[in-house]
Design an enzyme around this catalytic site. Sequence first.
Site, mmCIF file in Angstrom:
data_model
loop_
_atom_site.group_PDB
_atom_site.id
_atom_site.type_symbol
_atom_site.label_atom_id
_atom_site.label_comp_id
_atom_site.label_asym_id
_atom_site.label_seq_id
_atom_site.Cartn_x
_atom_site.Cartn_y
_atom_site.Cartn_z
ATOM 1 N N ARG A 172 0.855 -1.181 0.000
ATOM 2 C CA ARG A 172 0.000 0.000 0.000
ATOM 3 C C ARG A 172 0.892 1.233 0.000
ATOM 4 N NH1 ARG A 172 -5.294 0.090 1.443
ATOM 5 N NH2 ARG A 172 -4.968 2.263 1.992
ATOM 6 N N HIS A 232 12.969 -1.862 -0.869
ATOM 7 C CA HIS A 232 12.544 -1.900 -2.268
ATOM 8 C C HIS A 232 13.568 -2.701 -3.075
ATOM 9 C CE1 HIS A 232 10.443 -0.571 -5.832
ATOM 10 N NE2 HIS A 232 11.623 -0.399 -6.396
ATOM 11 N N GLU A 283 6.670 11.632 1.143
ATOM 12 C CA GLU A 283 5.331 11.716 0.548
ATOM 13 C C GLU A 283 5.257 11.103 -0.853
ATOM 14 O OE1 GLU A 283 6.761 14.001 2.330
ATOM 15 O OE2 GLU A 283 5.318 14.882 3.742
HETATM 16 C C1 GRF Z 1 10.375 -7.799 -1.263
HETATM 17 O O1 GRF Z 1 10.977 -8.068 -2.498
HETATM 18 C C2 GRF Z 1 10.421 -6.327 -0.954
HETATM 19 O O2 GRF Z 1 11.564 -5.712 -1.441
HETATM 20 C C3 GRF Z 1 9.214 -5.823 -1.683
HETATM 21 O O3 GRF Z 1 8.237 -6.817 -1.527
HETATM 22 C C4 GRF Z 1 8.873 -8.070 -1.302
HETATM 23 C C5 GRF Z 1 8.355 -8.583 0.005
HETATM 24 O O4 GRF Z 1 8.802 -9.869 0.325
HETATM 25 N N1 GRF Z 1 8.849 -4.528 -1.152
HETATM 26 P P1 GRF Z 1 8.606 -10.437 1.780
HETATM 27 O O5 GRF Z 1 7.107 -10.323 2.095
HETATM 28 O O6 GRF Z 1 9.441 -9.634 2.721
HETATM 29 O O7 GRF Z 1 9.033 -11.885 1.706
#
Ligand code: GRF
Length: 209
Positions: free
Chosen positions: A98, A116, A149
Amino acid sequence: MSINLAILVSGRGSNMEAILRSIRDGTIKGVVPKVVISNRPNVRALDVARHYNVDTQVIDDNGKKGADWEYDKRIVKCLQERDVRPDNGLVCLAGFMRIMSKEFVQLYRWRVMNIHPSLLPAFPGLNAQRQALEYGVKITGCTVHFIDEGVDTGPIILQEAVEVRDDDDVESLASRILEKEHEIYPRAVRLFAEGRLRIEGRRVRIILN
Ligand code: GRF
């Protein structure tokens, strides 16, 4: 004073688990996991959190995405009930699918981290690993940053590079990136808990100890 931690998840929860493991084994000190919040019911992350004896809460958004302060107020209420406040708390977004509202960002300013799967500012948004493959970059990686933001735009705390191999597909690349995510996210939480992150404009300076 210890930091009260909340982790927000939507699915698998492997980054959440890496953080909880580091707390449990003492690599991260002075951080107390208070709650794991999911916007979706019955996801793996909730089972893993229970396994680590962390309270869980589902705040179902019924698939409605998009920044929404009304929804985020329910998160704030849950955080406050667990004493995860803007002055003693840390909120880790770990695969939380989200966008946070600007009101939430302002309330918990520089107290919310995200992971990320690319070297930001390249490939923000969804499917970062696929974006990197399709663009043809030879190096990608992962980033832990504070949220601001924008979407994936906040000050960068840590990054780790991952080579893109000629025979990579999205899955193989994502899994090598994920290994690095599991290293840098707990490290960033630890630096935060040790009071070693200084935000200066867009830059996050790491204070040596
Ligand atoms: C990861 O690749 C993270 O970088 C991205 O979503 C994925 C989440 O994986 N934001 P997990 O739920 O931590 O296994």
